[in-house]
Design a protein around this motif. Structure first.
Motif, mmCIF file in Angstrom:
data_model
loop_
_atom_site.group_PDB
_atom_site.id
_atom_site.type_symbol
_atom_site.label_atom_id
_atom_site.label_comp_id
_atom_site.label_asym_id
_atom_site.label_seq_id
_atom_site.Cartn_x
_atom_site.Cartn_y
_atom_site.Cartn_z
ATOM 1 N N THR A 341 5.167 28.840 0.753
ATOM 2 C CA THR A 341 3.886 28.298 1.180
ATOM 3 C C THR A 341 3.197 27.641 -0.005
ATOM 4 O O THR A 341 3.415 28.008 -1.158
ATOM 5 N N MET A 342 2.342 26.662 0.284
ATOM 6 C CA MET A 342 1.574 25.972 -0.752
ATOM 7 C C MET A 342 0.171 25.725 -0.208
ATOM 8 O O MET A 342 0.009 25.236 0.915
ATOM 9 N N HIS A 343 -0.832 26.066 -1.014
ATOM 10 C CA HIS A 343 -2.215 25.972 -0.554
ATOM 11 C C HIS A 343 -3.103 25.543 -1.708
ATOM 12 O O HIS A 343 -2.942 26.030 -2.826
ATOM 13 N N THR A 344 -4.036 24.621 -1.454
ATOM 14 C CA THR A 344 -5.085 24.387 -2.434
ATOM 15 C C THR A 344 -6.016 25.597 -2.415
ATOM 16 O O THR A 344 -6.192 26.242 -1.371
ATOM 17 N N ILE A 345 -6.618 25.914 -3.539
ATOM 18 C CA ILE A 345 -7.446 27.112 -3.588
ATOM 19 C C ILE A 345 -8.868 26.854 -3.095
ATOM 20 O O ILE A 345 -9.648 27.796 -2.967
ATOM 21 N N TYR A 346 -9.191 25.602 -2.797
ATOM 22 C CA TYR A 346 -10.494 25.246 -2.222
ATOM 23 C C TYR A 346 -10.239 24.452 -0.942
ATOM 24 O O TYR A 346 -10.249 23.224 -0.945
ATOM 25 N N ASP A 347 -9.988 25.143 0.164
ATOM 26 C CA ASP A 347 -9.598 24.521 1.426
ATOM 27 C C ASP A 347 -10.632 24.859 2.490
ATOM 28 O O ASP A 347 -10.813 26.024 2.853
ATOM 29 N N THR A 364 8.344 40.501 2.495
ATOM 30 C CA THR A 364 9.766 40.212 2.412
ATOM 31 C C THR A 364 10.061 39.312 1.242
ATOM 32 O O THR A 364 9.226 38.468 0.871
ATOM 33 N N GLY A 365 11.244 39.466 0.672
ATOM 34 C CA GLY A 365 11.666 38.607 -0.423
ATOM 35 C C GLY A 365 11.950 37.187 0.007
ATOM 36 O O GLY A 365 12.151 36.313 -0.848
ATOM 37 N N LEU A 366 11.967 36.934 1.320
ATOM 38 C CA LEU A 366 12.173 35.563 1.794
ATOM 39 C C LEU A 366 10.952 34.684 1.551
ATOM 40 O O LEU A 366 11.053 33.463 1.549
ATOM 41 N N LEU A 367 9.778 35.305 1.358
ATOM 42 C CA LEU A 367 8.531 34.554 1.218
ATOM 43 C C LEU A 367 8.139 34.395 -0.244
ATOM 44 O O LEU A 367 8.166 35.347 -1.017
ATOM 45 N N ARG A 368 7.751 33.172 -0.596
ATOM 46 C CA ARG A 368 7.110 32.902 -1.878
ATOM 47 C C ARG A 368 5.851 32.075 -1.604
ATOM 48 O O ARG A 368 5.834 31.260 -0.684
ATOM 49 N N ARG A 369 4.806 32.307 -2.410
ATOM 50 C CA ARG A 369 3.541 31.589 -2.228
ATOM 51 C C ARG A 369 3.224 30.795 -3.489
ATOM 52 O O ARG A 369 3.524 31.227 -4.597
ATOM 53 N N SER A 370 2.593 29.647 -3.309
ATOM 54 C CA SER A 370 2.179 28.831 -4.450
ATOM 55 C C SER A 370 0.797 28.258 -4.176
ATOM 56 O O SER A 370 0.397 28.070 -3.023
ATOM 57 N N TYR A 371 0.088 27.975 -5.271
ATOM 58 C CA TYR A 371 -1.295 27.512 -5.157
ATOM 59 C C TYR A 371 -1.524 26.323 -6.075
ATOM 60 O O TYR A 371 -0.927 26.219 -7.151
ATOM 61 N N VAL A 372 -2.425 25.443 -5.620
ATOM 62 C CA VAL A 372 -2.770 24.236 -6.362
ATOM 63 C C VAL A 372 -4.276 24.240 -6.606
ATOM 64 O O VAL A 372 -5.067 24.453 -5.683
ATOM 65 N N THR A 404 12.210 28.790 -9.618
ATOM 66 C CA THR A 404 11.806 27.515 -9.007
ATOM 67 C C THR A 404 10.513 27.624 -8.220
ATOM 68 O O THR A 404 9.789 26.636 -8.073
ATOM 69 N N ALA A 405 10.218 28.816 -7.676
ATOM 70 C CA ALA A 405 9.013 28.984 -6.862
ATOM 71 C C ALA A 405 7.887 29.660 -7.628
ATOM 72 O O ALA A 405 6.885 30.044 -7.030
ATOM 73 N N THR A 406 8.031 29.805 -8.954
ATOM 74 C CA THR A 406 6.929 30.314 -9.760
ATOM 75 C C THR A 406 5.968 29.180 -10.081
ATOM 76 O O THR A 406 6.306 27.995 -9.970
ATOM 77 N N THR A 407 4.782 29.550 -10.500
ATOM 78 C CA THR A 407 3.808 28.526 -10.880
ATOM 79 C C THR A 407 4.376 27.625 -11.970
ATOM 80 O O THR A 407 4.301 26.385 -11.872
#
Length: 442
Positions: A341-347, A364-372, A404-407
């Motif tokens: 997932t990818m999300h701006t932090i001011y949405d 679950t280990g299938l999920l990774r989250r990222s923020y902009v 690859t999915a780390t900040t």
């Protein structure tokens, strides 16, 4: 000549990667059984990865990329693109048909171009909810998903958090005006209610007491804490309240009319606040301290206002509509394929708190989250979008996320694309979505 050849590698390194060549692209179109249209674009040098794009709310026109720039950049890098309109005969809240139409589009495209080696669902906003549903029920045709600015709380939580904030503003600022919050007969009804509520909030902010009560409502609405009118993110309660009000004034004319289309899809109102303890909601809110500070400065009794909200909460849901929206427009967290997932932090339209809610479901280990670190809904650069896709592709090909999915990994990958668009991946931890309710407690 030898000297030139010797320094040529150094010159090329200094200049950076050569820009990708414009791809020769074949464009395909088609129509599905329910009348949905689909489009696909396939570059001559297709390397086998196909992006199945799910567009957001507001249109029933087929799209296969989040923007023309992102689409061209993906085509230039060898990706094929496909996406559908969803059923054009239904609601703009197209969750009844969206996932079905997307998988039908994938099947139609692959009959023409052959099977993809890797298929990645990519969705934004409402489409981020669609791509998450696809990831939970991949039907064997999907390898990974990227959900961006996604409505990951689902349709019921979406309507309920908005109801909580709008109700607080209406009840505390204009209890005698009877501003309608649900059961709209048309989008125009929602727009008229939004206009009245924004006007009431604007007038209230002329006093300290009004500013405190507006802050309570916009906190329940999970509005962002940095607005376009502010040069830097505010750290004080007054500045944060100003930001949340600014976003509310801009967003209400969209979110309140949009409710009509969700009600149209569900066949009635699927949100409620009967039985809600508003003191408990605020106690869990990431914006509690801001509200407490402003109430104290205004000399108001926050506990009394919260008790008033709890006592007068009377919006009841149509049980059939709740059942329908639960079936069509919610997610479970039970992923069948990896998802980033990818999300701006001011949405302002899909609160970043949705990420907290979905992570609690998934575990679950299938999920990774990222923020902009950027303001606005779906306000991603092309390099951020491609970096997210590459991370999901890496997970499919290797069976591992690695870094690859780390900040740091996403930021590095986005910069390496050399698109000059200032990627801004950042470490972030969202607060809870406090308005979630259990449907079995209705």
């Amino acid at each position: 000549m030898k000297r030139l050849l010797a320094v040529l590698p150094l010159l090329l390194a200094l200049l950076g990667p050569a820009p990708a060549r414009a791809a020769t692209v074949t464009h395909y179109t088609g129509t599905l059984a329910d009348g949905a249209t689909w489009i696909a674009d396939v570059p001559a040098g297709w390397h086998g990865t196909l992006i199945l794009f799910s567009h957001g709310f507001g249109t029933l026109t087929a799209a296969d990329a989040p923007s023309p720039a992102a689409g061209q950049a993906l085509l230039d890098r060898g990706y094929a693109l496909a996406g559908s309109s969803y059923d054009p005969h239904g609601s703009l809240w197209a969750l009844e048909s969206a996932a079905r139409d997307q998988f039908a589009t994938l099947a139609a495209v692959e009959r023409i171009i052959g099977p993809a080696r890797v298929t990645i669902a990519y969705g934004q906003s409402m489409g981020g909810l669609v791509s998450t549903q696809e990831a939970e029920h991949p039907r064997g045709g999907l390898d990974a998903a990227v959900s961006t600015c996604g409505l990951l709380g689902g349709g019921i939580d979406l309507n309920n958090y908005q109801l909580d904030g709008e109700y607080a503003l209406s009840r505390l600022l204009a209890p005698d005006q009877d501003i309608p919050l649900v059961n709209y007969a048309s989008p125009a009804d929602g727009a008229a209610a939004a206009s009245r509520l924004v006007a009431v909030a604007a007038a209230a902010r002329e006093t300290a007491a009004g500013r405190a009560r507006v802050a309570l409502g916009t906190a329940l609405l999970n509005m962002p804490t940095w607005s376009a009118a502010q040069a830097t993110p505010p750290a004080d309660a007054a500045g944060i309240a100003q930001a949340q009000y600014d976003w509310f004034a801009a967003a209400a004319p969209f979110i309140m009319p949009a409710r009509y289309f969700i009600e149209l899809s569900a066949g009635g109102n699927a949100s409620w606040n009967t039985g809600v303890d508003y003191a408990a909601l605020v106690a869990r809110s990431p914006y509690r301290e801001m509200v407490v500070t402003l109430y104290r400065a205004a000399g108001l009794d926050l506990r009394a206002d919260l008790a008033d909200l709890t006592r007068h909460a009377s919006v009841r849901a149509d049980r059939a509509a709740v059942a329908d929206l639960t079936r069509s427009s919610t997610v479970t967290g039970r992923l069948g394929v990896p998802m980033l997932t990818m999300h701006t932090i001011y949405d302002q339209l899909a609160p970043v708190e949705f990420e907290n809610r979905y992570a609690a479901q998934a575990r679950t280990g299938l999920l990774r989250r990222s923020y902009v670190a950027r303001r606005g809904h779906c306000a991603f650069t092309t390099s951020e979008q491609i970096a997210a896709i590459q991370a999901a592709e890496h997970r499919v090909r290797t069976g591992r996320w690695d870094d690859t999915a780390t900040t740091a990994g996403l930021q590095r990958a986005a910069l390496d694309l050399n698109l000059g668009d200032s990627p801004a991946f950042t470490d972030f931890r969202p607060g809870p979505l406090v308005s979630h309710r259990r449907t079995d407690k209705l």
